[in-house]
Structures are given as C-alpha cells and as structure tokens.
Design a protein around this motif. Sequence first.
Motif, PDB file in Angstrom:
ATOM      1  N   THR A 228       0.867  -1.172   0.000  1.00  0.00           N
ATOM      2  CA  THR A 228       0.000   0.000   0.000  1.00  0.00           C
ATOM      3  C   THR A 228       0.902   1.219   0.000  1.00  0.00           C
ATOM      4  O   THR A 228       2.017   1.180   0.526  1.00  0.00           O
ATOM      5  CB  THR A 228      -0.911   0.030   1.238  1.00  0.00           C
ATOM      6  OG1 THR A 228      -0.093   0.076   2.417  1.00  0.00           O
ATOM      7  CG2 THR A 228      -1.828  -1.179   1.264  1.00  0.00           C
ATOM      8  N   LEU A 229       0.418   2.303  -0.581  1.00  0.00           N
ATOM      9  CA  LEU A 229       1.245   3.510  -0.712  1.00  0.00           C
ATOM     10  C   LEU A 229       0.546   4.697  -0.063  1.00  0.00           C
ATOM     11  O   LEU A 229      -0.619   4.985  -0.344  1.00  0.00           O
ATOM     12  CB  LEU A 229       1.515   3.810  -2.187  1.00  0.00           C
ATOM     13  CG  LEU A 229       2.238   5.128  -2.497  1.00  0.00           C
ATOM     14  CD1 LEU A 229       3.647   5.137  -1.913  1.00  0.00           C
ATOM     15  CD2 LEU A 229       2.275   5.380  -4.006  1.00  0.00           C
ATOM     16  N   ALA A 284       2.945   5.547  -7.903  1.00  0.00           N
ATOM     17  CA  ALA A 284       2.289   4.235  -7.867  1.00  0.00           C
ATOM     18  C   ALA A 284       2.339   3.562  -9.236  1.00  0.00           C
ATOM     19  O   ALA A 284       2.590   2.353  -9.356  1.00  0.00           O
ATOM     20  CB  ALA A 284       0.838   4.395  -7.401  1.00  0.00           C
ATOM     21  N   VAL A 294       0.660  -2.183  -6.398  1.00  0.00           N
ATOM     22  CA  VAL A 294       0.220  -1.178  -5.425  1.00  0.00           C
ATOM     23  C   VAL A 294      -1.283  -1.342  -5.255  1.00  0.00           C
ATOM     24  O   VAL A 294      -2.061  -1.144  -6.199  1.00  0.00           O
ATOM     25  CB  VAL A 294       0.559   0.238  -5.897  1.00  0.00           C
ATOM     26  CG1 VAL A 294       0.058   1.267  -4.875  1.00  0.00           C
ATOM     27  CG2 VAL A 294       2.059   0.395  -6.122  1.00  0.00           C
TER      28      VAL A 294
END
Length: 490
Positions: A228-229, A284, A294
């Motif tokens: 996750t970003l 991403a 992502v």
Amino acid sequence: MRRMMVSPLHSIASGARLSTSRLARHWLITWILIGLLLVTAFAGLVFWHPIMRAVSAERTGAPTTVPPSLLMPPPAPSATPTASGVPVGQPPTAVAGSLPVRAEVEQQLNTLDISKLLAGADALALAYEVVDTETGQVVASRDASTLLIPASNTKLLSVTAIMHAMDRQMRFPTRVVQPAEGSIVLVGGGDPMLTAEPTTAYPRRASLQELATSTAAALQEAGTTSVTLAFDASLFTDPGWNDTWPANYRDQVTQLSALWVDEGREPTGGRSRTPALSAATIFATQLTAAGITVTGVPVAAPATGEEIARVESAPLHVLAEQMMLRSNNSFAEILGLQLAAATGHPTTFAGSVAAIEEQLRELSLWTDGAVLRDASGLSRSNLVSAEMLATTVRRAVDDPSLSLILDGLPVAGVTGTLADRFSDDISRSARGVAKAKTGTLTRVGSLAGTTITAEGRPLSYAFLTNGSSDGWAARVWTDQGVGVITSCGC
C-alpha cells in the motif's frame, strides 16, 4: 645539297596554326580555373555554416568560443549619440576609471523621456539608486528611500537571505520509508525541481522514476511484491496559497507543497491543486511498471519507519541560480519555506518572510517600514525601496558567499528574461555588459543588477516605477536608465 625553300605564305600558316593551338590551351586552362573557383564558392556557401559550427566559430547572436577577431577585425565602437549626448556601444575598459560625477549622471537620467509613462498614470512614482560597488558611494539617486512595489525583484532579497543562512551545498531528499511490511510512504523533502522522469537537461534533476526503480529493487530483495502507498508532504505546514495573490495567478505558481513533480504541472498543461497526491499517483504507476503491485489508492499519512530509498535534489546554490535566471515564482516560494525550516520559523508564508527579514536585518540590508508578503514578488503588498535593492546587489558583489546571486542574473540583450531587451539607441550600450533581475506586474516595472561604465567603473543599481498603465514604457525607462549609466564617461 639542295636547300628546301619555304614560302612566306606557308610560314605564316604554320605560325597561325601554332598560335591557335596555344590560344586554345590558354582558354582551356582559364575555363578550368574559373570552374574550380565556382565549385569552391558553391562549396563554401553549402558547407560554411557546418564547418564554422564544427570549430565553434560561427556567430549566432550569442558569445562564441572563438574570439571573432581571429576571423574578422573587431567592429569600431558606435559614435551614435544618445538623447543625452553620450555615445553608445563603447566597451568598458579593463581598469576601473574615475568615479562618475553624481550631478552629471542624475542630469542624464532625469532628462530621459517619460511622457509615455505619464500617459494614463493616476499617480506615477519613479525611483532609482546607483552605487559605486568599490566604495559604496551613491553616484545617482532619486526618491531612493520611497517604498514601492518591486514585483519579481523581491527575489533578490529572498535569495540573499537564503544564501546567507543556508549551506550552499545543501540538498533536499525525496524518500521512501517503510512503516511495516507491505506498507510504504513517499516523503516529500521540498525539492522544487523534482521530475516524474529523468531528463538530460542541465542541471540534473532528481526524478520519481529513479526513486521508483530503487524502491522496487529494495522491496523485491526483501521478498515484497505488493504494497500500500501513502504520502507525506507535512514538511511545509501552510495550505500552499498566499491570500494576497489573485486567483488568476494560479497559472504562474502551483499550490505549494513539499512533494510535487514537474512543478505540479498536469499533463494537460494546468497546475495541480493537489500536487502531493498527483506525485504519489505517478509514483504508484511507476512502481507497478517496476514489478510492485500497489493496492488501493495513495492516501496522506505521517512518515514513520526505516528509509529504503531516496533521491536528492541539486545543491541549493544550483536551485537558487535557476530560480534567479528563470525568475521562477514556484522555486522562490519553495526555497523561502526551506529557509523558514532551516532557521526555526514556521513553514508558512508568514514564517518564510519573517526568516527573510531576519537575515536581511543581520546583513544591514533591511529598511524599517519595508513589507514582504511572499518570497517571489507576486504579491502587490510587498513594498521595498530602490536603496534596499541597489545595496543588496552591492553586498552580493562584495561577499563571496553571495556571488552566485550575480551568476544567476540574466545578461542584458543576451540571456534569460533580458534576451529581447536593450535594443534602442540609449539602452544598447548595456548589451552584454549589464546584468539584472527584472520585475513586472500590472503598473509595476523594476530592474536591479550590476554594470560597468565606459571608463570601467563597476556599479550596482535599482530602477523602479509604479503607476504607469504602459508596461512597455516602464520597460524602456528602466532599460534606458541602465544604458545611461553604462555608457557614462562622466
């Protein structure tokens, strides 16, 4: 023995045949030589420019790397008089000459035509200050303590404060940290020149693509292929828009952020209102292309955890030089916020201008009553004097730590924002000699920088005009003012 007798007519015919043969050979040689000359001339026309470019000897309007005197005699200085009687086109001498006589310089400056400035002006204000950089003596002045809107010449004050307080080699990182396995945060460090993709242009810029490649490699080495970003742009706490800027300035400066790419410009040509989110979204996509999945969409979150990758900006002195050369408003505001962070002020517009004033006071360059509302000069609430600007430029001449400020100034008639200026008879003498920072807003024109007189005397100067509705006339007046002091042999 019988002697052969040759008739006179036979001798004449033989001589004629011999002369005709020689004449034919003569004309053949002549036409061959003419042909060679024509071929040579044609080849010269076709190949002259490539050959001259190959040896760096062709002149295209900018200085060459080969002295023109190697190819042709230097042009004689123009003797065309200006409106004030001073010849133009005279190059400065190598050795500093006598100090200009103040009364004569002011007389020439005050006789410049300002009729077009007056037309349509409700209240015209003109001010200037010219200072001998060797002695600090004022050689010309008019209302120099009057506080006027400086427009983009505010950047001169900002960059002086920035370079006085901060390490010229300082770099600003853009980082990726990992709070937990499968989670990463993109952290903005306030790099004003961060790009989405690598470029080959000077100066070298850090790019998100480089950061994505390094991040993907670090994650894959640890066995992570999905994350996750989040993103963190909290280095600057201000919302990013100055309340003294009109809304239509949004095409001049991006909503400020400690995290953006390509100055927050969108692919469609506009400027992002959420530059940090835009940068994270690009990042991403780049991670996905590098083999990292992502999940979800980027969200704002505080940066915690171990750093796994980083890229760094160009050194501060390069960023400042580019800001001055291009008169870049976004760069100026970002560097003003960096100054606030470095000196313990809040990273807001108020903190930025407080830090600038603090440094200028330390340098004895601040005038009581002066007002700054931003670092770039977009605000019409900024008020400074010609004396402040001219003295600041002189300080940059004397202080090696501030010399890059002069390096970043465009050259009259040659580079940057001055490339298409200084073309009339009065201002032309400053071409290639004077350097200056420009300032332009509606009803505002300013010019501040350095020049060398016809006798070789180095000067700093500032010319400001407020109130005229004729922007072109304001430009002409400031350019001609610099032309007068440059051609001055008084």
